[in-house]
Scaffold this motif. Structure first.
Motif, short mmCIF file in Angstrom:
data_model
loop_
_atom_site.label_atom_id
_atom_site.label_comp_id
_atom_site.label_asym_id
_atom_site.label_seq_id
_atom_site.Cartn_x
_atom_site.Cartn_y
_atom_site.Cartn_z
N THR A 37 21.31 71.36 98.96
CA THR A 37 21.64 71.60 97.55
C THR A 37 22.40 70.41 96.99
O THR A 37 23.41 69.99 97.56
CB THR A 37 22.50 72.87 97.39
N ARG A 38 21.92 69.86 95.89
CA ARG A 38 22.62 68.77 95.23
C ARG A 38 23.82 69.34 94.48
O ARG A 38 23.67 70.16 93.58
CB ARG A 38 21.67 68.06 94.26
N LEU A 39 25.02 68.94 94.88
CA LEU A 39 26.23 69.46 94.26
C LEU A 39 26.64 68.65 93.05
O LEU A 39 27.31 69.16 92.15
CB LEU A 39 27.39 69.45 95.27
N THR A 42 25.13 65.78 98.21
CA THR A 42 24.23 66.86 98.58
C THR A 42 24.76 67.53 99.83
O THR A 42 25.10 66.85 100.81
CB THR A 42 22.81 66.34 98.85
N VAL A 43 24.85 68.87 99.81
CA VAL A 43 25.26 69.60 101.01
C VAL A 43 23.99 70.02 101.76
O VAL A 43 23.02 70.50 101.16
CB VAL A 43 26.15 70.81 100.65
N THR A 65 29.21 77.94 102.13
CA THR A 65 28.11 76.99 102.20
C THR A 65 28.39 75.74 101.39
O THR A 65 27.59 74.81 101.41
CB THR A 65 26.83 77.64 101.66
N GLY A 66 29.49 75.73 100.65
CA GLY A 66 29.78 74.58 99.81
C GLY A 66 29.06 74.59 98.49
O GLY A 66 29.18 73.65 97.70
N THR A 67 28.30 75.65 98.20
CA THR A 67 27.48 75.66 96.98
C THR A 67 28.01 76.61 95.91
O THR A 67 27.41 76.73 94.84
CB THR A 67 26.03 76.07 97.31
N HIS A 68 29.12 77.29 96.18
CA HIS A 68 29.67 78.23 95.20
C HIS A 68 30.15 77.46 93.97
O HIS A 68 30.59 76.30 94.07
CB HIS A 68 30.84 79.01 95.81
N TYR A 122 19.51 79.37 102.97
CA TYR A 122 20.43 78.26 102.75
C TYR A 122 19.68 76.94 102.98
O TYR A 122 19.23 76.67 104.10
CB TYR A 122 21.61 78.40 103.70
N THR A 177 33.41 75.56 94.26
CA THR A 177 33.34 74.31 95.03
C THR A 177 32.76 73.19 94.16
O THR A 177 33.25 72.06 94.16
CB THR A 177 32.48 74.50 96.29
N ARG A 178 31.71 73.51 93.41
CA ARG A 178 31.11 72.52 92.52
C ARG A 178 32.11 72.02 91.49
O ARG A 178 32.18 70.82 91.19
CB ARG A 178 29.90 73.13 91.81
#
Length: 294
Positions: free
Chosen positions: A99-101, A106-107, A134-137, A96, A140-141
């Motif tokens: 990651t730029r969402l 960015t998370v 993680t906020g990256t699924h 993990y 979520t995006r």
């Protein structure tokens, strides 16, 4: 504390369908580990006291049955392993990373030392918790993409099924006047509280243990719900009742096969569909409560 790791080996082709199966069976946060161009491992965690043997067998059967939908599930194996907090933390730190969402968001894992690339980049710090994401699924995006499209600042917001709290935090970073974040799971609220403390720039945010919008009567401008369709459907009339005229609802967690059913439920509740966003096999929807006379 002890946890059970559930690991699925499958193909890249079937990844989204398998992720949906996991989410439907209680997985919130998923680690995705690409083993090669064709294969992937999906990892999630459950409390050790939860008996997962039957679930593992059921999942493996359903994943293998994806062939009936024209998907090659690859190895289609499900394995279980006991892990403690230290092992869990090591696994997250390995896979993990920041990651730029979106263009501006960015998370960042709580343990990472990361600096924004420019003044416009906003950072959301997260400790993913054992099951809250993680906020990256993709779901979520999709929600964040929709939020950036419709939010102008000054909105009152409710985030239903907040999980890690990431959407509530993003709402405040995008200028929301106030945010109420709810979840039926007390552990999810505890996880969200930890993440709010990592993001003082987004405070205050109200947290509440609650089943959907049961008993909540406040009217707001925007309702967010990145949850499974089985929970989105009963939420529709509640969301309509809790929105101001002209208010909007943003829904995500919708796999392709379920989109039509969710759109129909929106229409039945009185909403007008405004926009649809797609990422992989997932959809996000934006709908508005009409103003009187429109």
């Amino acid at each position: 504390m002890e946890w059970t790791q559930l690991l699925v080996k499958t193909s890249m082709e079937a990844k989204e369908a398998v992720a949906n199966l996991l989410m439907e069976n209680g997985a919130g946060g998923l680690q995705e580990i690409e083993t090669d161009e064709q294969a992937v491992e999906l990892v999630t965690y459950f409390p050790a006291e939860q008996n997962l043997q039957e679930l593992a067998l059921e999942l493996e059967s359903k994943i293998k049955a994806l062939t009936t939908f024209g998907l090659n599930p690859g190895q289609a194996t499900v394995s279980l392993a006991q892990v403690d907090d230290a092992s869990w933390q090591t696994a997250w730190e390995k896979y993990y990373h920041p990651t730029r969402l979106s263009r501006y968001l960015t998370v960042v894992p709580a343990w990472e030392d990361y600096q924004a690339g420019d003044d416009l980049e906003k950072l959301v710090y997260l400790n993913p918790g054992k099951a809250f994401g993680t906020g990256t699924h993709p779901t979520t995006r999709l929600t964040i993409t929709a939020m950036e499209t419709v939010m102008r600042g000054g909105e009152t917001v409710i985030d239903v099924g907040t999980g890690s709290g990431v959407l509530a935090i993003v709402a405040k970073l995008l200028g929301a006047k106030s945010v109420l974040a709810t979840d039926i799971d007390e552990e999810a609220i505890a996880s969200a509280k930890t993440n709010l403390e990592l993001n003082p720039q987004a405070l205050p945010i109200e947290l509440k243990v609650n089943n959907l919008l049961d008993g909540i009567e406040q009217r707001v401008d925007l309702i967010l719900a990145n949850i499974l369709p089985e929970f989105l459907l009963p939420l529709m009339p509640q969301a309509y009742a809790n929105l101001n005229e002209g208010g909007k609802v943003i829904l995500s967690g919708i796999i392709s096969e379920q989109k039509a059913k969710v759109v129909q439920a929106l229409t039945t509740a009185g909403f007008e569909l405004e926009a649809s966003f797609k990422l992989g096999d997932w959809y996000g929807l934006v709908a508005q409560k009409p103003r009187k006379g429109e």
